[in-house]
Design a protein around this motif. Sequence first.
Motif, PDB file in Angstrom:
ATOM      1  N   TRP A 175      33.623  45.872 -59.059  1.00  0.00           N
ATOM      2  CA  TRP A 175      33.789  45.641 -57.633  1.00  0.00           C
ATOM      3  C   TRP A 175      32.437  45.738 -56.938  1.00  0.00           C
ATOM      4  N   CYS A 176      32.289  44.954 -55.891  1.00  0.00           N
ATOM      5  CA  CYS A 176      31.035  44.982 -55.141  1.00  0.00           C
ATOM      6  C   CYS A 176      30.996  46.225 -54.240  1.00  0.00           C
ATOM      7  N   GLY A 177      29.808  46.587 -53.827  1.00  0.00           N
ATOM      8  CA  GLY A 177      29.645  47.758 -52.976  1.00  0.00           C
ATOM      9  C   GLY A 177      30.387  47.646 -51.655  1.00  0.00           C
ATOM     10  N   TRP A 178      30.351  46.468 -51.024  1.00  0.00           N
ATOM     11  CA  TRP A 178      31.053  46.281 -49.749  1.00  0.00           C
ATOM     12  C   TRP A 178      32.556  46.342 -49.935  1.00  0.00           C
ATOM     13  N   CYS A 179      33.046  45.867 -51.068  1.00  0.00           N
ATOM     14  CA  CYS A 179      34.486  45.952 -51.360  1.00  0.00           C
ATOM     15  C   CYS A 179      34.904  47.409 -51.475  1.00  0.00           C
ATOM     16  N   LYS A 180      34.118  48.186 -52.185  1.00  0.00           N
ATOM     17  CA  LYS A 180      34.418  49.612 -52.346  1.00  0.00           C
ATOM     18  C   LYS A 180      34.403  50.334 -51.006  1.00  0.00           C
ATOM     19  N   ARG A 181      33.434  49.995 -50.160  1.00  0.00           N
ATOM     20  CA  ARG A 181      33.357  50.630 -48.837  1.00  0.00           C
ATOM     21  C   ARG A 181      34.565  50.267 -47.986  1.00  0.00           C
ATOM     22  N   LEU A 182      34.991  48.994 -48.041  1.00  0.00           N
ATOM     23  CA  LEU A 182      36.148  48.555 -47.259  1.00  0.00           C
ATOM     24  C   LEU A 182      37.399  49.316 -47.681  1.00  0.00           C
ATOM     25  N   VAL A 183      37.599  49.465 -48.967  1.00  0.00           N
ATOM     26  CA  VAL A 183      38.759  50.222 -49.455  1.00  0.00           C
ATOM     27  C   VAL A 183      38.665  51.669 -48.988  1.00  0.00           C
TER      28      VAL A 183
ATOM     29  N   ALA B 113      31.974  47.553 -40.105  1.00  0.00           N
ATOM     30  CA  ALA B 113      31.608  48.960 -39.929  1.00  0.00           C
ATOM     31  C   ALA B 113      32.436  49.569 -38.803  1.00  0.00           C
ATOM     32  N   GLY B 114      32.767  50.844 -38.921  1.00  0.00           N
ATOM     33  CA  GLY B 114      33.478  51.534 -37.855  1.00  0.00           C
ATOM     34  C   GLY B 114      34.866  52.004 -38.244  1.00  0.00           C
ATOM     35  N   GLY B 115      35.226  51.862 -39.513  1.00  0.00           N
ATOM     36  CA  GLY B 115      36.507  52.378 -39.985  1.00  0.00           C
ATOM     37  C   GLY B 115      37.686  51.504 -39.603  1.00  0.00           C
ATOM     38  N   PRO B 116      38.892  52.066 -39.746  1.00  0.00           N
ATOM     39  CA  PRO B 116      40.095  51.265 -39.550  1.00  0.00           C
ATOM     40  C   PRO B 116      40.238  50.713 -38.131  1.00  0.00           C
ATOM     41  N   LYS B 117      39.825  51.478 -37.130  1.00  0.00           N
ATOM     42  CA  LYS B 117      39.976  51.004 -35.752  1.00  0.00           C
ATOM     43  C   LYS B 117      39.197  49.710 -35.521  1.00  0.00           C
ATOM     44  N   ALA B 118      37.958  49.674 -35.946  1.00  0.00           N
ATOM     45  CA  ALA B 118      37.122  48.478 -35.769  1.00  0.00           C
ATOM     46  C   ALA B 118      37.652  47.313 -36.590  1.00  0.00           C
ATOM     47  N   TRP B 119      38.075  47.595 -37.828  1.00  0.00           N
ATOM     48  CA  TRP B 119      38.572  46.521 -38.692  1.00  0.00           C
ATOM     49  C   TRP B 119      39.862  45.933 -38.111  1.00  0.00           C
ATOM     50  N   ILE B 120      40.766  46.794 -37.683  1.00  0.00           N
ATOM     51  CA  ILE B 120      42.040  46.347 -37.121  1.00  0.00           C
ATOM     52  C   ILE B 120      41.824  45.553 -35.831  1.00  0.00           C
ATOM     53  N   GLU B 121      40.861  45.968 -35.037  1.00  0.00           N
ATOM     54  CA  GLU B 121      40.557  45.235 -33.802  1.00  0.00           C
ATOM     55  C   GLU B 121      40.171  43.786 -34.118  1.00  0.00           C
ATOM     56  N   GLY B 122      39.326  43.609 -35.117  1.00  0.00           N
ATOM     57  CA  GLY B 122      38.939  42.260 -35.530  1.00  0.00           C
ATOM     58  C   GLY B 122      40.117  41.492 -36.096  1.00  0.00           C
ATOM     59  N   ALA B 123      40.933  42.156 -36.899  1.00  0.00           N
ATOM     60  CA  ALA B 123      42.112  41.512 -37.488  1.00  0.00           C
ATOM     61  C   ALA B 123      43.095  41.082 -36.404  1.00  0.00           C
ATOM     62  N   ASN B 124      43.286  41.918 -35.401  1.00  0.00           N
ATOM     63  CA  ASN B 124      44.207  41.572 -34.318  1.00  0.00           C
ATOM     64  C   ASN B 124      43.744  40.344 -33.543  1.00  0.00           C
ATOM     65  N   LYS B 125      42.432  40.202 -33.370  1.00  0.00           N
ATOM     66  CA  LYS B 125      41.907  39.007 -32.700  1.00  0.00           C
ATOM     67  C   LYS B 125      42.241  37.758 -33.517  1.00  0.00           C
ATOM     68  N   ILE B 126      42.129  37.877 -34.821  1.00  0.00           N
ATOM     69  CA  ILE B 126      42.408  36.726 -35.684  1.00  0.00           C
ATOM     70  C   ILE B 126      43.901  36.383 -35.660  1.00  0.00           C
ATOM     71  N   ILE B 127      44.746  37.371 -35.840  1.00  0.00           N
ATOM     72  CA  ILE B 127      46.172  37.058 -35.913  1.00  0.00           C
ATOM     73  C   ILE B 127      46.766  36.691 -34.556  1.00  0.00           C
ATOM     74  N   SER B 128      46.046  36.952 -33.489  1.00  0.00           N
ATOM     75  CA  SER B 128      46.540  36.517 -32.180  1.00  0.00           C
ATOM     76  C   SER B 128      46.476  34.997 -32.054  1.00  0.00           C
ATOM     77  N   ASN B 129      45.761  34.344 -32.983  1.00  0.00           N
ATOM     78  CA  ASN B 129      45.675  32.876 -33.014  1.00  0.00           C
ATOM     79  C   ASN B 129      46.898  32.246 -33.670  1.00  0.00           C
ATOM     80  N   LYS B 130      47.811  33.079 -34.145  1.00  0.00           N
ATOM     81  CA  LYS B 130      48.999  32.592 -34.852  1.00  0.00           C
ATOM     82  C   LYS B 130      49.777  31.654 -33.946  1.00  0.00           C
ATOM     83  N   LYS B 131      50.194  30.533 -34.534  1.00  0.00           N
ATOM     84  CA  LYS B 131      50.931  29.520 -33.760  1.00  0.00           C
ATOM     85  C   LYS B 131      52.395  29.810 -33.731  1.00  0.00           C
TER      86      LYS B 131
END
Length: 104
Positions: free
Chosen positions: A1-9, A86-104
């Motif tokens: 696994w790559c270093g960034w993958c390990k950090r994300l997990v 970077a920024g843990g689950p809160k930051a990651w979820i914030e970005g994910a929510n922006k993406i899924i808000s594009n759901k049709k």
Amino acid sequence: WCGWCKRLVKEVFVKPDFAGWVSKNAILVELDFPKRAPISDELKKQNRELGQMFGVRGYPTIWFVTPELIDGKVNFNKLGSQGYVAGGPKAWIEGANKIISNKK
């Protein structure tokens, strides 16, 4: 696994905040491209095809899609992707929510 993958997990995917969010918002599918661990040729082919379909150029890449059945085949409508944030689950979820808000 790559270093960034390990950090994300470590920083996001194993945290209770993420578990609560994902249980309400997503179905997780993991594709792995191991270099050392043996996997079947069928799985290699499937992963390669999906990697090409989504244009994966780096790791980790997390795609958000909505599936749609067309003529008996599954089509994935791409909403967007993100990787390590970077920024843990809160930051990651914030970005994910922006993406899924594009759901049709």
